[in-house]
Enzyme design. Structure first.
Site, PDB file in Angstrom:
ATOM      1  N   ARG A  32       0.412  -1.174   0.004  1.00  0.00           N
ATOM      2  CA  ARG A  32       0.078   0.108   0.163  1.00  0.00           C
ATOM      3  C   ARG A  32       0.852   0.925   0.047  1.00  0.00           C
ATOM      4  O   ARG A  32       1.788   1.307   0.683  1.00  0.00           O
ATOM      5  CB  ARG A  32      -1.293  -0.224   1.324  1.00  0.00           C
ATOM      6  CG  ARG A  32      -2.126  -1.205   1.743  1.00  0.00           C
ATOM      7  CD  ARG A  32      -2.515  -1.354   2.379  1.00  0.00           C
ATOM      8  NE  ARG A  32      -1.931  -1.544   3.800  1.00  0.00           N
ATOM      9  CZ  ARG A  32      -2.202  -0.497   4.803  1.00  0.00           C
ATOM     10  NH1 ARG A  32      -1.941   0.836   4.015  1.00  0.00           N
ATOM     11  NH2 ARG A  32      -1.622  -0.904   5.729  1.00  0.00           N
ATOM     12  N   TYR A  58      -1.272  -3.239  -6.509  1.00  0.00           N
ATOM     13  CA  TYR A  58      -1.276  -4.254  -5.490  1.00  0.00           C
ATOM     14  C   TYR A  58      -2.174  -4.407  -4.590  1.00  0.00           C
ATOM     15  O   TYR A  58      -2.188  -3.282  -4.339  1.00  0.00           O
ATOM     16  CB  TYR A  58       0.521  -3.657  -5.239  1.00  0.00           C
ATOM     17  CG  TYR A  58       1.125  -5.187  -4.040  1.00  0.00           C
ATOM     18  CD1 TYR A  58       1.820  -6.378  -4.764  1.00  0.00           C
ATOM     19  CD2 TYR A  58       0.858  -5.363  -3.066  1.00  0.00           C
ATOM     20  CE1 TYR A  58       2.339  -6.906  -4.594  1.00  0.00           C
ATOM     21  CE2 TYR A  58       1.081  -6.690  -1.989  1.00  0.00           C
ATOM     22  CZ  TYR A  58       1.594  -6.864  -2.742  1.00  0.00           C
ATOM     23  OH  TYR A  58       2.295  -8.398  -2.591  1.00  0.00           O
ATOM     24  N   LYS A 115      -9.535  -2.160   1.417  1.00  0.00           N
ATOM     25  CA  LYS A 115      -9.083  -0.903   2.197  1.00  0.00           C
ATOM     26  C   LYS A 115      -9.938   0.185   2.363  1.00  0.00           C
ATOM     27  O   LYS A 115     -10.254   1.330   2.793  1.00  0.00           O
ATOM     28  CB  LYS A 115      -7.484  -1.061   2.812  1.00  0.00           C
ATOM     29  CG  LYS A 115      -6.962  -1.730   2.878  1.00  0.00           C
ATOM     30  CD  LYS A 115      -7.135  -2.180   4.160  1.00  0.00           C
ATOM     31  CE  LYS A 115      -5.883  -3.055   4.675  1.00  0.00           C
ATOM     32  NZ  LYS A 115      -6.853  -4.180   6.180  1.00  0.00           N
ATOM     33  N   HIS A 172     -11.623  -2.474  11.615  1.00  0.00           N
ATOM     34  CA  HIS A 172      -9.778  -3.005  11.101  1.00  0.00           C
ATOM     35  C   HIS A 172     -10.206  -4.662  11.621  1.00  0.00           C
ATOM     36  O   HIS A 172      -8.748  -4.149  12.701  1.00  0.00           O
ATOM     37  CB  HIS A 172      -8.377  -2.181  10.955  1.00  0.00           C
ATOM     38  CG  HIS A 172      -7.897  -2.748   9.895  1.00  0.00           C
ATOM     39  ND1 HIS A 172      -6.477  -2.201   9.962  1.00  0.00           N
ATOM     40  CD2 HIS A 172      -7.295  -3.451   9.121  1.00  0.00           C
ATOM     41  CE1 HIS A 172      -5.495  -2.787   9.777  1.00  0.00           C
ATOM     42  NE2 HIS A 172      -5.841  -3.507   8.557  1.00  0.00           N
ATOM     43  N   SER A 186      -1.858  -3.412  10.959  1.00  0.00           N
ATOM     44  CA  SER A 186      -0.779  -3.688   9.620  1.00  0.00           C
ATOM     45  C   SER A 186       0.213  -5.149  10.545  1.00  0.00           C
ATOM     46  O   SER A 186       1.191  -4.167  11.497  1.00  0.00           O
ATOM     47  CB  SER A 186      -0.973  -3.371   8.589  1.00  0.00           C
ATOM     48  OG  SER A 186      -1.232  -2.561   7.976  1.00  0.00           O
ATOM     49  N   CYS A 224       0.522  -7.201  12.364  1.00  0.00           N
ATOM     50  CA  CYS A 224       0.914  -7.460  13.982  1.00  0.00           C
ATOM     51  C   CYS A 224       0.385  -8.895  14.555  1.00  0.00           C
ATOM     52  O   CYS A 224      -0.170  -9.182  15.343  1.00  0.00           O
ATOM     53  CB  CYS A 224      -0.241  -6.430  15.021  1.00  0.00           C
ATOM     54  SG  CYS A 224       1.137  -5.048  14.970  1.00  0.00           S
ATOM     55  N   ASP A 281      -9.429  -9.476   9.098  1.00  0.00           N
ATOM     56  CA  ASP A 281      -9.347  -7.854   8.916  1.00  0.00           C
ATOM     57  C   ASP A 281     -10.404  -6.699   8.723  1.00  0.00           C
ATOM     58  O   ASP A 281      -9.438  -6.324   9.363  1.00  0.00           O
ATOM     59  CB  ASP A 281      -8.459  -8.069   7.034  1.00  0.00           C
ATOM     60  CG  ASP A 281      -8.132  -7.032   6.790  1.00  0.00           C
ATOM     61  OD1 ASP A 281      -6.764  -6.187   8.364  1.00  0.00           O
ATOM     62  OD2 ASP A 281      -7.756  -6.164   5.842  1.00  0.00           O
ATOM     63  N   ALA A 290       4.920 -10.347   1.398  1.00  0.00           N
ATOM     64  CA  ALA A 290       4.498 -11.039   0.124  1.00  0.00           C
ATOM     65  C   ALA A 290       3.557 -11.331   0.495  1.00  0.00           C
ATOM     66  O   ALA A 290       3.043 -11.918   1.580  1.00  0.00           O
ATOM     67  CB  ALA A 290       5.518 -12.326  -0.283  1.00  0.00           C
ATOM     68  N   ARG A 291       1.976 -11.911  -0.494  1.00  0.00           N
ATOM     69  CA  ARG A 291       0.313 -12.037   0.249  1.00  0.00           C
ATOM     70  C   ARG A 291       0.788 -13.198  -0.398  1.00  0.00           C
ATOM     71  O   ARG A 291       0.849 -14.142  -1.886  1.00  0.00           O
ATOM     72  CB  ARG A 291       0.615 -11.407   0.312  1.00  0.00           C
ATOM     73  CG  ARG A 291       0.544  -9.672   0.490  1.00  0.00           C
ATOM     74  CD  ARG A 291       0.188  -9.601   1.627  1.00  0.00           C
ATOM     75  NE  ARG A 291       0.212  -8.575   2.101  1.00  0.00           N
ATOM     76  CZ  ARG A 291      -0.208  -7.772   2.894  1.00  0.00           C
ATOM     77  NH1 ARG A 291      -1.754  -8.519   3.466  1.00  0.00           N
ATOM     78  NH2 ARG A 291      -0.159  -6.774   3.426  1.00  0.00           N
TER      79      ARG A 291
END
Ligand code: OXD
Ligand code: MN
Length: 606
Positions: free
Chosen positions: A71, A213, A222, A242, A264, A266, A289, A386-387
Site C-alpha cells: 500500500r 498491488y 481497504k 480494521h 497491519s 501484527c 481483517d 509477499a501475500r
C-alpha cells in the site's frame, strides 16, 4: 461491447462515462463464475505474468514490479470538500483538483486493454449490514483476486440493477498499451509520482490509479470496506473497523464472539486462526481483517466479515505460526511476490523448512536456496510483504456461521499493537469511554506492510485505523463515544488492550504468542461471562493472580508476573507522549472525554 447485463440507468451511465474516459479496447462485465476465473487466469499465465504452481492445485504465482509491492500511504488521499474533514492523519487534495489530475491521467489509460466491470458485494449477498460496489479495472489479476476476496457476480448485479445502489470504484494500472504492444510478462503499473489512491467521501466514490498491488487495487478491501465504509458508518450509526472476528467456545460449550483491531502486520491473521494450547477451548474464524458492526434490535452489536478471502502476509507464515492459513492456501490460491522452487512450489522466509536447489526470487532472479529457513537481510527470496490470496471457505477453522447475513453478536473488542515495553499482556477498560481512550492510543512498531521510512519505530495507530479512517480521526473518536450512548453497558462489548510483543532486556519476546494467546482469550471470555477473575489497577482491570491459565506454558512465573503488572514509570512516559505528541494532533476535534480519560489515568498513577 458486451455490457447488456447492466440495466440500471445510473450504473450504466457511470460505466459509459468511464469507457469514454479510459478508452479500453473492450468492455467485459464479470459474472463471477469459476469458468470466468479459469479463463482469465489462463490468459494471465499465457501472457507470462502468472506462473502456475506444479506443486499446488489451481494456484498461480505473480511477481509485481519492484516499485509496486505494498500500500502507498503517501499517495493515498481523502478528498473531502473541506480539508478539515480529512483531518490531521490523512493526505488531502481538493476533490475538484484531484479529479482534474486523475481525469488527465486516465484519458485513454486503458487503451490496448480490456475494461473489466466487477459487480461485487462486501458481506454475504443481500445482508442488511453488507454493501454492493462496482469495480472497474483493466487488470485481470485484480479480477481474479476480487473473485476470492469478495462475492462477485450476477446475483450482486441483479441487486444493483434493482436498487441503483452501489459504490463506484474505478481502478487502472495506469499503463496503456500502444497498438500491438504487450505486457510481455512485465507487471504493469505507473511510476510512484503518478499513483493515486483517491477517496471522495461525500460522493462515496473511489478512484485508484497506477498501482496493481493489494489494497491499492483490490478496492473492496481497504478503500471501500474501511475508508468509505467508515464514513457511511459515521453517518448511519454503525462501525466499519480494521478488526478480525473470532468465535470462542469454552469447555462447557458456551460461545462468544470477539473482534480485535491490530495495526497491519501484527499477526491479526495468526490470531484469527489460532489453535488453542489450553485444553477444551475452541477458536474459530469469522474474519481476519475487517468487521462491520450494526446494532441489533436487542441492543447488541452484530458483526459481519465483509470479505470472502484472506489476503495474508506470507513471510513468517508456517505450520507453527498459522497452520490454518497454510491449509487455507493449499490450493486455489494466488501468491504474489513469493519465491519459486525448482519443483514448482512457493517458498518464503519463515515458511518453516529450508528450500532445496535453486530458487527464483520475487524479482525473478535465480538464487541458490539459503542454507536455513532465512535469507540475509536485503537478499530475501520473498518480498517482506509477499501475500497469499486464499478463499476463506478453505480455512479449516472457519466458523459455520461466517456467512450469516445477520452477523454475530460481539462480546468484546480487543485492541493491540507491537509494544516491546509498558503495555501489559492484557488489561480491560473500566468502562466504554476508557475503552475508547485505549483504542485512541494504540501504537505499534512499523513493519513492512506499507512502504515507509519509519520501519522499526513506534507509531500511534488509533484503533489500527490510521491509514484507513476516511474522515477526521477526531470525529471518529467522537463517533465511538457517541455509539457508547446507544446501548447499555451490559449489551455493549467490553473493551480490552492486549500486547503479545513485550520484550526482555535482551530483546527476546517474553510471551510465546500464537496458540498461547488462547490463555488470554480464555480470561477475556470469562470476563465477558461475569467471572470474578480481575483486580482493579490504576490502568484498568487486570487478571487476578492465577486467573490466566499458565499450565504447560513455557514462561517463568516471574516473567508472567512482569507482563501482568503495571509499569508505572513506563505509563508515565506514555502519558507524556500522548499529551505532548499524540493528542495535540487532533486540535479542537479531540473529544473532551478523551482528554478527561488521560487526566484521570494520570491522577490514578499518582
Ligand atoms: C492488510 C493491511 O493488508 O492491514 O490487511 O495492511
Ligand atoms: Mn489489514
Amino acid at each position: 461491447m458486451e455490457r447488456t447485463s447492466i440495466t440500471n440507468a445510473k450504473a450504466k451511465q457511470w460505466v459509459d462515462e468511464q469507457v469514454a474516459l479510459c478508452q479500453p479496447d473492450a468492455v467485459y462485465v464479470c459474472d463471477g463464475s469459476q469458468a470466468e476465473y479459469d479463463r482469465l487466469m489462463k490468459e494471465l499465465v499465457d501472457s507470462g505474468l502468472g506462473t502456475p504452481l506444479k506443486a499446488r492445485k489451481n494456484s498461480v504465482l505473480f511477481r509485481s514490479d519492484p516499485s509496486d509491492v505494498a500500500r502507498v500511504e503517501d499517495r493515498t488521499y481523502i478528498a473531502s470538500q473541506k480539508e478539515e474533514d480529512a483531518g490531521p492523519t490523512n493526505h488531502w487534495i481538493n476533490p475538484d483538483e484531484l479529479k482534474k489530475t486523475l481525469s488527465g491521467l486516465s484519458a485513454g489509460c486503458m487503451k490496448g486493454r480490456t475494461m473489466y466491470v466487477i459487480p461485487f458485494s462486501m458481506g454475504p449477498v443481500g445482508s442488511d449490514i453488507g454493501k454492493n460496489g462496482i469495480e472497474i479495472t483493466d487488470s485481470a489479476y485484480v479480477v481474479c483476486n476480487m473473485h476470492i476476496m469478495t462475492r462477485v457476480g450476477t446475483k450482486v448485479l441483479d441487486l444493483i440493477n434493482q436498487s441503483g445502489k452501489f459504490i463506484p470504484c474505478l481502478h487502472s494500472v495506469g499503463k496503456p498499451l500502444a497498438s500491438g504492444e504487450k505486457d510481455l510478462g512485465v507487471w504493469p503499473c505507473a511510476p510512484m509520482d503518478k499513483k493515486y489512491i483517491a477517496h471522495f467521501p461525500e460522493e462515496r466514490a473511489i478512484w485508484s490509479f497506477g498501482s496493481g498491488y493489494g489494497g491499492n487495487a483490490l478496492l473492496g478491501k481497504k478503500c471501500l470496506a474501511l475508508r468509505i465504509a467508515s464514513v457511511l458508518a459515521r453517518d448511519e450509526g454503525w462501525l466499519a473497523e480494521h478488526m478480525l472476528i473470532l468465535k470462542l467456545t469454552n469447555p462447557e460449550g458456551k460461545v462468544k464472539y470477539v473482534t480485535g483491531a491490530f495495526p497491519s502486520a501484527c499477526g491479526k491473521t495468526n490470531l484469527a486462526m489460532l489453535i488453542p494450547t489450553i485444553p477444551g477451548w475452541k477458536v474459530e474464524t469469522i474474519g481476519d481483517d475487517i468487521a462491520w458492526m450494526k446494532f441489533g434490535a436487542d441492543g447488541r452489536l452484530y458483526a459481519i466479515n465483509p470479505e470472502a478471502g484472506f489476503f495474508g502476509v506470507a513471510p513468517g507464515t508456517n505450520n507453527e505460526s498459522n497452520k490454518n492459513a497454510m491449509e487455507s492456501a493449499k490450493e486455489n490460491t494466488i501468491f504474489t511476490n513469493c519465491g519459486l522452487t525448482e519443483d514448482g512450489d512457493i517458498w518464503w522466509e519463515g515458511i518453516g523448512y529450508p528450500a532445496k536447489g535453486t530458487l527464483i526470487d520475487w524479482k525473478g532472479n535465480k538464487k541458490p536456496a539459503p542454507a536455513k529457513d532465512k535469507s540475509p537481510k536485503g537478499e530475501e527470496i520473498a518480498h517482506a510483504n509477499a501475500r497469499f490470496t486464499a478463499p476463506a471457505k478453505q480455512c479449516p477453522c472457519i466458523a459455520a456461521e461466517w456467512e450469516d447475513p445477520k452477523g454475530v453478536p460481539i462480546s468484546a473488542f480487543l485492541f493491540g499493537g507491537r509494544r516491546p515495553s509498558t503495555i501489559p499482556l492484557v488489561h480491560q477498560s473500566r468502562d466504554w469511554n476508557h475503552g475508547v481512550f485505549l483504542g485512541s492510543i494504540v501504537g505499534s512498531e512499523v513493519t513492512a506492510a506499507v512502504i515507509s521510512d519509519q520501519v522499526g519505530q513506534v507509531r500511534r495507530d488509533p484503533f489500527a485505523m490510521l491509514p484507513f479512517c476516511g474522515y477526521n480521526m477526531g470525529d471518529y473518536f467522537q463517533h465511538w463515544l457517541d455509539l457508547g450512548k446507544q446501548s447499555t453497558a451490559d449489551n455493549l462489548p467490553k473493551i480490552f488492550y492486549v500486547n503479545w510483543f513485550r520484550k526482555d532486556a535482551d530483546g527476546n519476546f517474553i510471551w510465546p504468542g500464537y496458540g498461547d494467546n488462547s490463555r488470554v482469550l480464555a480470561w477475556i471470555f470469562d470476563r465477558c461471562d461475569g467471572k470474578d477473575n480481575a483486580v482493579e489497577t490504576e490502568i484498568g482491570l487486570m487478571p487476578k493472580d492465577g486467573a490466566i491459565n499458565t499450565q504447560g506454558l513455557n514462561v517463568s512465573p516471574a516473567a508472567v508476573k512482569e507482563i501482568l503488572s503495571v509499569d508505572r514509570e513506563g505509563w508515565k512516559k506514555e502519558i507524556k507522549d500522548i499529551r505532548e505528541k499524540h493528542y495535540p494532533k487532533f486540535g479542537a476535534k479531540l473529544p473532551p472525554e478523551l482528554a478527561a480519560e488521560l487526566d484521570k489515568l494520570e491522577k490514578r498513577l499518582g
